[in-house]
Write a protein that holds these residues in place. Structure first.
Motif, PDB file in Angstrom:
ATOM      1  N   ALA A  98       0.846  -1.201   0.000  1.00 42.32           N
ATOM      2  CA  ALA A  98       0.000   0.000   0.000  1.00 42.32           C
ATOM      3  C   ALA A  98       0.878   1.246   0.000  1.00 42.32           C
ATOM      4  O   ALA A  98       1.966   1.249   0.574  1.00 42.32           O
ATOM      5  N   ILE A  99       0.389   2.279  -0.680  1.00 40.00           N
ATOM      6  CA  ILE A  99       1.113   3.551  -0.720  1.00 40.00           C
ATOM      7  C   ILE A  99       0.180   4.665  -0.246  1.00 40.00           C
ATOM      8  O   ILE A  99      -1.019   4.651  -0.549  1.00 40.00           O
ATOM      9  N   PHE A 100       0.757   5.579   0.514  1.00 39.47           N
ATOM     10  CA  PHE A 100       0.021   6.724   1.039  1.00 39.47           C
ATOM     11  C   PHE A 100       0.836   7.959   0.688  1.00 39.47           C
ATOM     12  O   PHE A 100       1.984   8.086   1.122  1.00 39.47           O
ATOM     13  N   ILE A 101       0.249   8.855  -0.100  1.00 35.58           N
ATOM     14  CA  ILE A 101       0.982   9.982  -0.657  1.00 35.58           C
ATOM     15  C   ILE A 101       0.450  11.295  -0.114  1.00 35.58           C
ATOM     16  O   ILE A 101      -0.744  11.573  -0.209  1.00 35.58           O
ATOM     17  N   GLY A 102       1.350  12.108   0.438  1.00 37.45           N
ATOM     18  CA  GLY A 102       0.981  13.456   0.834  1.00 37.45           C
ATOM     19  C   GLY A 102       0.646  13.596   2.300  1.00 37.45           C
ATOM     20  O   GLY A 102       0.697  12.647   3.079  1.00 37.45           O
ATOM     21  N   ASN A 103       0.288  14.827   2.663  1.00 35.38           N
ATOM     22  CA  ASN A 103       0.133  15.169   4.072  1.00 35.38           C
ATOM     23  C   ASN A 103      -1.305  15.518   4.473  1.00 35.38           C
ATOM     24  O   ASN A 103      -1.529  16.120   5.514  1.00 35.38           O
ATOM     25  N   SER A 104      -2.266  15.096   3.667  1.00 36.79           N
ATOM     26  CA  SER A 104      -3.656  15.394   4.036  1.00 36.79           C
ATOM     27  C   SER A 104      -4.039  14.637   5.307  1.00 36.79           C
ATOM     28  O   SER A 104      -3.477  13.584   5.612  1.00 36.79           O
TER      29      SER A 104
END
Length: 117
Positions: A98-104
């Motif tokens: 799994a990939i999680f992108i960014g700072n939201s």
């Protein structure tokens, strides 16, 4: 694999890392000190679905280079991320497949859920 691509000089990245209190089996890569390789970027793209998904359109350089008025291709996104680390939307968490992108907030919460599963 458990890895985080981040920027040590980014206060948001540091805040998120502290908030998550990652286990010791995570590999942390400061993308300013240790540049992203083409293979690493390819792996991220395979998980994310595109280079554009990894590309930060909020980067100061994006506006400075007037890229918003250009029709960028996947090849362009790849080139700019490899050439200028600031174009990687960060932090990027890779946890297994799994990939999680960014700072939201939603992204950080998703990482928390995976870590607490």
């Amino acid at each position: 694999m458990k890895k985080v691509y981040y920027l040590k000089t980014c206060s948001t990245c540091i805040r998120i890392l502290k908030e998550l209190n990652l286990p010791s089996d995570f590999i942390l890569q400061d993308i300013k000190k240790e540049e992203i390789t083409a293979d690493q970027l390819e792996q991220m793209k395979d998980l994310a679905g595109s280079y554009e998904a990894l590309f930060s359109k909020r980067a100061t350089l994006y506006k400075k280079m007037d890229l918003k008025n250009q029709d960028l291709s996947e090849k362009d996104y790849k080139h700019y991320i490899l050439e200028y680390y600031t174009f990687l939307s960060r932090p990027v968490f890779i946890i297994d497949d799994a990939i999680f992108i960014g700072n939201s907030k939603a992204n950080v919460e998703a990482v928390k859920q995976v870590l607490n599963a």
